[in-house]
Design a protein around this motif. Structure first.
Motif, PDB file in Angstrom:
ATOM      1  N   ALA A  69       0.852  -1.530  -0.190  1.00  0.00           N
ATOM      2  CA  ALA A  69      -0.006   0.381  -0.074  1.00  0.00           C
ATOM      3  C   ALA A  69       1.054   0.834  -0.331  1.00  0.00           C
ATOM      4  CB  ALA A  69      -1.077   0.094   1.371  1.00  0.00           C
ATOM      5  N   ARG A  70       1.811   1.280   1.001  1.00  0.00           N
ATOM      6  CA  ARG A  70       2.854   1.949   0.699  1.00  0.00           C
ATOM      7  C   ARG A  70       3.837   2.445  -0.767  1.00  0.00           C
ATOM      8  NH1 ARG A  70       6.710   0.802   4.278  1.00  0.00           N
ATOM      9  NH2 ARG A  70       8.629   1.038   3.689  1.00  0.00           N
ATOM     10  N   LEU A  71       3.509   1.201  -1.347  1.00  0.00           N
ATOM     11  CA  LEU A  71       4.214   1.559  -2.906  1.00  0.00           C
ATOM     12  C   LEU A  71       3.221   2.169  -3.788  1.00  0.00           C
ATOM     13  CD1 LEU A  71       6.772  -1.753  -2.526  1.00  0.00           C
ATOM     14  CD2 LEU A  71       7.293   1.060  -3.259  1.00  0.00           C
ATOM     15  N   GLN A  72       2.241   2.946  -3.508  1.00  0.00           N
ATOM     16  CA  GLN A  72       1.002   2.618  -4.598  1.00  0.00           C
ATOM     17  C   GLN A  72       1.908   4.002  -5.560  1.00  0.00           C
ATOM     18  OE1 GLN A  72      -1.701   1.437  -4.866  1.00  0.00           O
ATOM     19  NE2 GLN A  72      -1.873   2.120  -6.905  1.00  0.00           N
ATOM     20  N   PRO A  73       2.631   5.143  -4.521  1.00  0.00           N
ATOM     21  CA  PRO A  73       3.249   5.901  -5.936  1.00  0.00           C
ATOM     22  C   PRO A  73       4.331   5.292  -6.712  1.00  0.00           C
ATOM     23  CG  PRO A  73       3.192   6.498  -2.990  1.00  0.00           C
ATOM     24  CD  PRO A  73       2.362   5.611  -3.857  1.00  0.00           C
ATOM     25  N   VAL A  74       4.681   4.541  -6.597  1.00  0.00           N
ATOM     26  CA  VAL A  74       5.661   3.726  -7.093  1.00  0.00           C
ATOM     27  C   VAL A  74       4.830   2.798  -8.890  1.00  0.00           C
ATOM     28  CG1 VAL A  74       7.628   2.205  -7.623  1.00  0.00           C
ATOM     29  CG2 VAL A  74       7.538   3.543  -5.565  1.00  0.00           C
ATOM     30  N   PHE A  75       3.765   2.155  -7.846  1.00  0.00           N
ATOM     31  CA  PHE A  75       3.311   1.427  -8.896  1.00  0.00           C
ATOM     32  C   PHE A  75       2.545   2.044  -9.729  1.00  0.00           C
ATOM     33  CE2 PHE A  75       2.712  -1.978  -4.676  1.00  0.00           C
ATOM     34  CZ  PHE A  75       3.805  -2.654  -5.280  1.00  0.00           C
ATOM     35  N   GLU A  76       2.067   3.584  -9.814  1.00  0.00           N
ATOM     36  CA  GLU A  76       1.267   4.018 -10.742  1.00  0.00           C
ATOM     37  C   GLU A  76       2.266   4.464 -11.823  1.00  0.00           C
ATOM     38  OE1 GLU A  76      -0.658   7.341  -7.934  1.00  0.00           O
ATOM     39  OE2 GLU A  76      -1.827   5.850  -7.099  1.00  0.00           O
ATOM     40  N   ARG A  77       3.430   4.319 -11.358  1.00  0.00           N
ATOM     41  CA  ARG A  77       4.330   5.542 -12.470  1.00  0.00           C
ATOM     42  C   ARG A  77       5.275   3.903 -12.705  1.00  0.00           C
ATOM     43  NH1 ARG A  77       3.200   8.379  -8.593  1.00  0.00           N
ATOM     44  NH2 ARG A  77       3.748  10.682  -8.512  1.00  0.00           N
ATOM     45  N   VAL A  78       5.008   2.494 -12.825  1.00  0.00           N
ATOM     46  CA  VAL A  78       5.460   1.330 -13.476  1.00  0.00           C
ATOM     47  C   VAL A  78       4.889   1.576 -14.840  1.00  0.00           C
ATOM     48  CG1 VAL A  78       5.151  -1.604 -12.972  1.00  0.00           C
ATOM     49  CG2 VAL A  78       6.122  -0.240 -11.378  1.00  0.00           C
ATOM     50  N   ARG A  79       5.131   1.580 -16.081  1.00  0.00           N
ATOM     51  CA  ARG A  79       5.118   1.206 -17.316  1.00  0.00           C
ATOM     52  C   ARG A  79       5.030   0.013 -17.594  1.00  0.00           C
ATOM     53  NH1 ARG A  79       2.305   4.608 -15.228  1.00  0.00           N
ATOM     54  NH2 ARG A  79       2.277   6.449 -15.944  1.00  0.00           N
TER      55      ARG A  79
END
Length: 103
Positions: A69-79
């Motif tokens: 959950a804390r990594l959501q900002p990273v996951f949103e930027r995964v291409r």
């Protein structure tokens, strides 16, 4: 400096550049990667989450869901996402190695 250079090169050449999550680099752990996203929100990633797993950053257990959950900002930027064939004894095996995944 490296993240800024990646973004500058991407803009200058009009070509997307994705930073891979990888041990021994600026994205080697969760905290550093989250710090990069906070400082450079336009960064995009090629996620190779096995590196965080083998580095004991994203192991299964009590904190897995909180960390995810804390990594959501990273996951949103995964291409892009790397996937690996593994087994219970090895995080990555060759496709020519015998194993259940070939049957």
């Amino acid at each position: 400096a490296l993240a800024a250079a990646v973004l500058e090169a991407s803009a200058r050449h009009g070509h997307p550049i994705y930073v891979e999550t990888h041990r021994g680099t600026m994205t080697q752990d969760l905290r550093r990667t989250l710090d990069l996203v906070a400082r450079f929100p336009e960064l995009r990633f090629n996620a190779d989450l096995s590196h965080w797993y083998t580095g004991h950053e994203l192991t299964y257990g009590g904190e897995f869901y909180e960390r995810a959950a804390r990594l959501q900002p990273v996951f949103e930027r995964v291409r892009f996402l790397h996937a690996r064939v593994g087994n219970p004894g090895c995080i990555q095996t060759g496709l020519d190695d015998p194993g259940d995944y070939l049957t």
